[in-house]
Design a protein around this motif. Structure first.
Motif, short mmCIF file in Angstrom:
data_model
loop_
_atom_site.label_atom_id
_atom_site.label_comp_id
_atom_site.label_asym_id
_atom_site.label_seq_id
_atom_site.Cartn_x
_atom_site.Cartn_y
_atom_site.Cartn_z
N THR A 116 -14.27 -0.97 -4.93
CA THR A 116 -14.05 0.34 -4.31
C THR A 116 -14.76 0.41 -2.96
OG1 THR A 116 -13.94 1.32 -6.51
CG2 THR A 116 -14.28 2.83 -4.65
N ILE B 239 -6.86 -2.60 -10.21
CA ILE B 239 -7.87 -1.54 -10.23
C ILE B 239 -7.44 -0.44 -9.26
CG2 ILE B 239 -10.32 -0.98 -9.87
CD1 ILE B 239 -10.06 -3.16 -11.92
N ASN C 295 -14.58 7.17 -8.12
CA ASN C 295 -15.39 5.99 -7.87
C ASN C 295 -15.94 5.97 -6.44
OD1 ASN C 295 -15.35 4.92 -10.41
ND2 ASN C 295 -13.52 3.66 -10.05
N LYS D 71 -19.30 -4.91 -18.89
CA LYS D 71 -19.34 -3.61 -19.56
C LYS D 71 -19.56 -2.50 -18.56
CE LYS D 71 -21.08 -4.75 -24.13
NZ LYS D 71 -22.14 -5.76 -23.83
N ASP D 72 -20.44 -2.73 -17.61
CA ASP D 72 -20.63 -1.68 -16.60
C ASP D 72 -19.50 -1.79 -15.57
OD1 ASP D 72 -21.17 -3.53 -14.57
OD2 ASP D 72 -23.31 -3.51 -14.94
N ASN D 73 -19.39 -0.80 -14.73
CA ASN D 73 -18.27 -0.85 -13.80
C ASN D 73 -18.68 -1.34 -12.42
OD1 ASN D 73 -19.76 1.32 -13.20
ND2 ASN D 73 -18.05 2.77 -12.99
N SER D 74 -19.69 -2.21 -12.36
CA SER D 74 -20.18 -2.64 -11.06
C SER D 74 -19.13 -3.42 -10.27
CB SER D 74 -21.46 -3.45 -11.21
OG SER D 74 -21.22 -4.61 -11.93
N ASP D 75 -18.31 -4.20 -10.97
CA ASP D 75 -17.26 -4.93 -10.26
C ASP D 75 -16.28 -3.95 -9.61
OD1 ASP D 75 -18.37 -7.23 -11.13
OD2 ASP D 75 -16.93 -7.58 -12.75
N ILE D 76 -15.95 -2.94 -10.37
CA ILE D 76 -14.99 -1.94 -9.87
C ILE D 76 -15.58 -1.18 -8.69
CG2 ILE D 76 -13.77 0.19 -10.50
CD1 ILE D 76 -13.59 -1.06 -13.37
N GLN E 276 -26.60 -1.66 -10.02
CA GLN E 276 -26.03 -1.20 -11.27
C GLN E 276 -26.76 -1.83 -12.46
OE1 GLN E 276 -23.91 1.12 -11.13
NE2 GLN E 276 -22.39 1.04 -12.76
N PRO F 293 -14.45 -9.34 -17.49
CA PRO F 293 -14.83 -7.98 -17.12
C PRO F 293 -16.15 -7.57 -17.74
CG PRO F 293 -12.51 -8.05 -17.70
CD PRO F 293 -13.07 -9.42 -18.01
#
Ligand code: SF4
Lengths: 343, 218
Positions: free
Chosen positions: B124, B154, B160, B115-120, B18, B113
């Motif tokens: 997932t 989440i 996702n 800015k990108d959603n890599s954690d999410i 990401q 958290p």
């Protein structure tokens, strides 16, 4: 960009190197004569036969410090290499290309282009800087012929042909080499290349400079995950760092030859620095080797602008950068290997 | 998808991918890292494994730490920091336990958290592994952000999951070709630890053949 760290040159032949904590300890007859922290070292060169402890070798391998053993006269003996990086893929590509003469030739061609180009510009610089001392028309003529050779090499796709052109260019360059020696002419002259053993002062210095450069290049190649022993222009031969010799081609003149000439012209060395043996072999004295290494180290710190990257780097990093560029070409990032084209 | 274990990629690679596809390839394909990622993860497992497999029981929860997970569909393996098994009659039975449970992955992050959603996406992917391994549905997970000192809920969404599948498909294709993509460089390169091997400058450079041609005709 990577940082250039120090090299440690151990010139007395009868010392032993060991590890103590994070330091190299230099011992002579059990007595400690020096201690150097490992953390800002990049390479250790030892001249002599005494050796180093396995724990020191391990520490050097782990920290990517190249540990090189040379004879007292600077002939290469061995180099400690650690576990290679996990670059199996890169090495396999290297081996695959090396096995294929035609693919090898396309890379080898650029080493040769680099070599001839750089040698041409050494001559051009000489005509500019010393127009009253050298045979300008001969230099200009040679330079022109070297240019023509470069053009011809550009379309060559055959290793033997390449070697032929390279040989031709070397003869032209060697013919005028002696004229660039402007001082101490009676003691320093170049009638041709000889080695094993070198038979005159200039050849003794060239051999020494090439050994150092070859090691720097081999270390740099291994550092980026390439196998220094598998070449494209130079074919495999047991114990020969063929790829290091390949990459070195383009640096010989511009790095080593110019360095040797400048030591003579600046009178850093003189005839007393050399001893002729009964068999005609000429060797450098301990004292002159020290001067040489000191100057070599200083040269590494000098900055230049890398012709392809356009970044300022020190001379000492040139082998590393060329190795990285070669690896990036083998990986498919670059359409060709960009030789170091100096001017 | 190839279920051969050697072709499995690391779930944690999502972060790198990401951030920069090239960075991911440098680490996971070229293994240009002071320490190869697998060994780092290996040590991670090891450290936890040295402690007795921690399994706490709290009221209606079973807490399992450092749980290795895997998905054939994604061709990926990884480790969940924590999986909470919540008693739920609609859940699935698990080994050595009478009740049924739904698994809830909880991931711990050092910062706040991103800015990108890599954690999410990483969470997932973990959820997808759990679903595949336990044959159940995972509808929610948590990320605990150390700087916030609390966990954020989440939802595990279909969208996702589609993204995760796409990402792994792309990663596998690079990996199979052992290809390191060239990418657009940018300000993020400044904070990239792999600048020295990546040479981001190269991507803006002219072709080498032009360079040689220009030089020899100068
Ligand atoms: S330097 Fe830039 S382009 Fe290269 S890997 Fe890092 S972030 Fe990606």
């Amino acid at each position: 960009m990577k940082k250039l760290l120090n090299s440690l040159f151990v010139t007395s032949p009868d010392v032993y190197l060991s590890l103590n904590g994070e330091n190299i300890v230099v011992k002579k007859e059990k007595e400690r004569i020096g201690r150097v922290p490992l953390h800002n070292l990049e390479a250790v060169y030892t001249f002599g036969y005494s050796g180093a402890s396995p724990s020191l070798m391990g520490a050097c391998a782990e920290k990517d410090i190249s540990l090189v053993f040379l004879t007292k006269n600077g002939r290469f003996l061995a180099r400690v290499i650690g576990e290679s990086k996990g670059n199996v893929v890169l090495r396999k590509t290297q081996y695959r290309i090396s096995d294929d003469e035609q693919l090898s030739a396309t890379i080898a061609r650029n080493f040769i282009i680099g070599k001839i180009y750089n040698n041409k510009w050494i001559l051009e610089r000489a005509t500019r800087d010393y127009s009253l001392r050298i045979d300008v028309s001969l230099f200009k003529e040679t330079s022109k012929r070297l240019s023509e050779t470069i053009q011809e090499v550009g379309s060559v796709r055959d290793l033997d042909l390449l070697r032929g052109y390279e040989g031709q260019a070397a003869i032209m360059y060697n013919k005028v080499f002696d004229q660039m020696i402007l001082q101490q002419k009676e003691d320093f002259f170049f009638k041709g290349r000889n080695r094993r053993p070198p038979l005159d002062n200039v050849n003794a210095m060239l051999s020494f400079a090439y050994t150092l450069l070859a090691n720097d290049v081999a270390t740099a190649l291994e550092g980026v995950g390439l196998d220094a022993y598998v070449g494209f222009l130079h074919r495999d031969r047991p114990g020969r760092a063929s790829l290091a010799l390949d990459v070195m081609e383009e640096l010989r003149g511009v790095y080593a030859d110019r360095f040797v000439i400048s030591l003579i012209n600046k009178k850093v060395v003189n005839n007393n620095d050399f001893v002729a043996k009964e068999n005609g072999a000429v060797i450098m004295t301990d004292q002159s080797r020290k001067k040489f290494l000191k100057a070599w180290q200083d040269k590494k710190q000098e900055k230049i602008k890398h012709p392809y990257l356009g970044e300022k780097i020190s001379w000492g990093l040139v082998p590393h950068v060329q190795s990285m560029l070669l690896a990036r070409h083998l990986r498919g990032d670059l359409d060709e290997y960009p030789p170091f084209l100096w001017k | 998808m190839d279920s051969n274990e050697e072709a499995d990629l690391l779930l944690s690679g999502i972060q790198h991918f990401q951030f920069c596809k090239r960075q991911w390839a440098l680490i996971h394909v070229e293994q240009q890292w002071e320490e190869n990622v697998r060994t780092v993860e290996g040590q991670h497992i090891h450290k936890k494994a040295d402690q007795p497999f921690i399994k706490e029981k709290r009221k209606n929860k079973l807490i399992v730490r450092a749980l290795p997970v895997q998905s054939d569909e994604l061709g990926a393996t990884g480790i969940c920091d924590v999986v909470e098994f919540i008693e739920d009659k609609d859940g699935v039975p698990i080994q050595n336990s009478k009740e049924s449970y739904v698994p809830v992955p909880v991931e711990y992050k050092r910062g706040k958290p991103k800015k990108d959603n890599s954690d999410i996406l990483q969470l997932t992917a973990q959820a997808m592994c759990l679903e595949e391994m336990l044959l159940c549905e995972v509808s929610v997970g948590y990320i605990f952000y150390n700087e916030l000192k609390h966990r954020v809920e989440i939802p595990i969404t279909h969208l996702n999951k589609v993204k995760v599948r796409q990402m792994f498909r792309e990663m596998h294709s690079y990996f199979d070709d052992r290809h390191t993509p060239k990418v657009k460089t940018g300000p993020h390169c400044k904070s990239c630890s792999l600048q020295n091997v990546c040479l981001p400058e190269l991507m803006k450079k002219q072709s080498v053949s032009k360079y040689i041609e220009r030089k020899i005709n100068e």
